[in-house]
Write an enzyme that holds these catalytic residues in place. Structure first.
Site, PDB file in Angstrom:
ATOM      1  N   PRO A 100       0.817  -1.225   0.000  1.00  5.53           N
ATOM      2  CA  PRO A 100       0.000   0.000   0.000  1.00  5.53           C
ATOM      3  C   PRO A 100       0.850   1.274   0.000  1.00  5.53           C
ATOM      4  O   PRO A 100       0.335   2.371  -0.224  1.00  5.53           O
ATOM      5  CB  PRO A 100      -0.847  -0.123   1.275  1.00  5.53           C
ATOM      6  CG  PRO A 100      -0.237  -1.200   2.082  1.00  5.53           C
ATOM      7  CD  PRO A 100       0.556  -2.067   1.158  1.00  5.53           C
ATOM      8  N   GLU A 127       2.523  -6.936   8.674  1.00  9.53           N
ATOM      9  CA  GLU A 127       2.605  -5.471   8.779  1.00  9.53           C
ATOM     10  C   GLU A 127       3.557  -4.894   7.750  1.00  9.53           C
ATOM     11  O   GLU A 127       3.548  -3.699   7.513  1.00  9.53           O
ATOM     12  CB  GLU A 127       3.071  -5.041  10.176  1.00  9.53           C
ATOM     13  CG  GLU A 127       2.325  -5.641  11.325  1.00  9.53           C
ATOM     14  CD  GLU A 127       0.825  -5.726  11.094  1.00  9.53           C
ATOM     15  OE1 GLU A 127       0.308  -6.864  11.123  1.00  9.53           O
ATOM     16  OE2 GLU A 127       0.184  -4.709  10.892  1.00  9.53           O
ATOM     17  N   ARG A 165      -3.618  -8.326 -20.519  1.00 12.02           N
ATOM     18  CA  ARG A 165      -4.523  -7.733 -21.510  1.00 12.02           C
ATOM     19  C   ARG A 165      -3.788  -6.852 -22.513  1.00 12.02           C
ATOM     20  O   ARG A 165      -4.314  -6.568 -23.585  1.00 12.02           O
ATOM     21  CB  ARG A 165      -5.604  -6.905 -20.820  1.00 12.02           C
ATOM     22  CG  ARG A 165      -6.500  -7.709 -19.908  1.00 12.02           C
ATOM     23  CD  ARG A 165      -7.442  -6.802 -19.152  1.00 12.02           C
ATOM     24  NE  ARG A 165      -8.285  -6.033 -20.042  1.00 12.02           N
ATOM     25  CZ  ARG A 165      -9.385  -6.505 -20.618  1.00 12.02           C
ATOM     26  NH1 ARG A 165      -9.785  -7.730 -20.388  1.00 12.02           N
ATOM     27  NH2 ARG A 165     -10.083  -5.758 -21.435  1.00 12.02           N
ATOM     28  N   ASP A 180     -11.849   1.014 -24.016  1.00 15.12           N
ATOM     29  CA  ASP A 180     -11.977   0.644 -22.603  1.00 15.12           C
ATOM     30  C   ASP A 180     -11.867   1.867 -21.705  1.00 15.12           C
ATOM     31  O   ASP A 180     -11.101   2.784 -21.997  1.00 15.12           O
ATOM     32  CB  ASP A 180     -10.837  -0.309 -22.173  1.00 15.12           C
ATOM     33  CG  ASP A 180     -11.159  -1.750 -22.488  1.00 15.12           C
ATOM     34  OD1 ASP A 180     -12.287  -2.023 -22.932  1.00 15.12           O
ATOM     35  OD2 ASP A 180     -10.268  -2.588 -22.285  1.00 15.12           O
TER      36      ASP A 180
END
Ligand code: 6GU
Length: 261
Positions: A100, A127, A165, A180
């Site tokens: 993150p 963590e 993709r 898209d």
């Protein structure tokens, strides 16, 4: 394109990588995915991969040794004392930590990564990962959004899907991706299929008219209106024509009329 995925939970990937587009891309040889269990590279009888943080604070931290060992075994190299980064210029693959704390994965980031023949994806857990892994091993850190996942595995699946993709030949119709959402910096126009009337809700007349030029204009306007309503932040970076800008200006004017004192 080849992905080596370093994870403590290789079993999480089975369904996602065996089905539909990714499954077919693997069968066709466009994509190769090798799952590597970090535990296999942890020394000792118990193959310990995590430990408590220095300084306290709770949670568990992924130890550096199993991860360094895994990279050295997978690539058949020794990590130089000044870190892995210097090997990038020699053609060794990027090592991407899913965390993150990474930079945000966007379609433009995916296009940038798609040039590589091989990527090592490191899935963080607990963590976090010992900082020396980030400093001396990892060459890029990616996050898939501003929320907290239990680990990098789901993010790695997202990255593999997005990159697969983009490989030429994986999707049947190259035009299918041209419009898209996000590929041109705008959200996509709405889609309809049969029946033309469903529970009294009808399909916009323009779609049934067969008027190709008007249809193209309608779709572009829908795309612009939707992006303005839902993701106005995207408009700053989108490729917009003069006609697009004029249309957006009419939308902004009419929304100002609606404001009640
Ligand atoms: Cl890549 N990992 C984790 N644990 N949480 C996330 C993420 C990654 N991206 C968004 N949230």
């Amino acid at each position: 394109m080849r992905f080596d995925i370093l994870t403590l939970f290789p079993e999480m990937f089975a369904g996602v990588f065996d089905a539909t587009i990714i499954g077919r891309a693997r069968e066709m040889g466009h994509v190769e995915i090798v799952l590597r269990n970090i535990r296999d590279y942890a020394p000792g009888k118990h193959h310990v991969t995590d430990d408590t943080p220095y300084g306290g604070g709770g949670g568990m931290i992924m130890k550096p040794e199993p991860i360094f060992n895994a990279v050295e075994a997978i690539l058949g190299i020794e990590i130089p004392p000044d870190g892995y980064r210097s090997l990038l210029q020699q053609g060794y693959p990027p090592i991407i930590l899913l965390t993150p704390q990474g930079r945000l994965l966007k379609q433009a980031v995916a296009r940038e990564l798609a040039v590589h023949e091989r990527l090592l994806l490191l899935c963080g857990r607990y963590e976090g990962v010992d900082e020396r892994v980030c400093q001396f091993l990892v060459t890029d850190e990616l996050s898939i959004g501003d929320y907290v996942l239990s680990g990098g595995e789901i993010a790695a699946m997202v990255l593999v899907d997005v990159l697969t993709r983009l490989i030429p030949g994986v999707l049947g119709d190259p035009e299918a991706t041209a419009n898209d959402s996000h590929s041109a910096g705008l959200l996509e126009y709405p889609h309809y299929t049969r029946p033309a009337n469903y529970r009294g809700q009808t399909v916009p007349d323009i779609l049934l008219s067969g008027h190709h030029a008007k249809l193209t204009e309608w779709r572009r306007q829908q795309s612009l209106a939707r992006t303005l309503a839902r993701r106005p932040d995207l408009l700053a970076e989108a490729e917009l024509s003069e006609v697009d800008r004029k249309y957006l200006a009419t939308l902004q004017d009419s929304s100002e009329d609606e404001v009640t004192p």
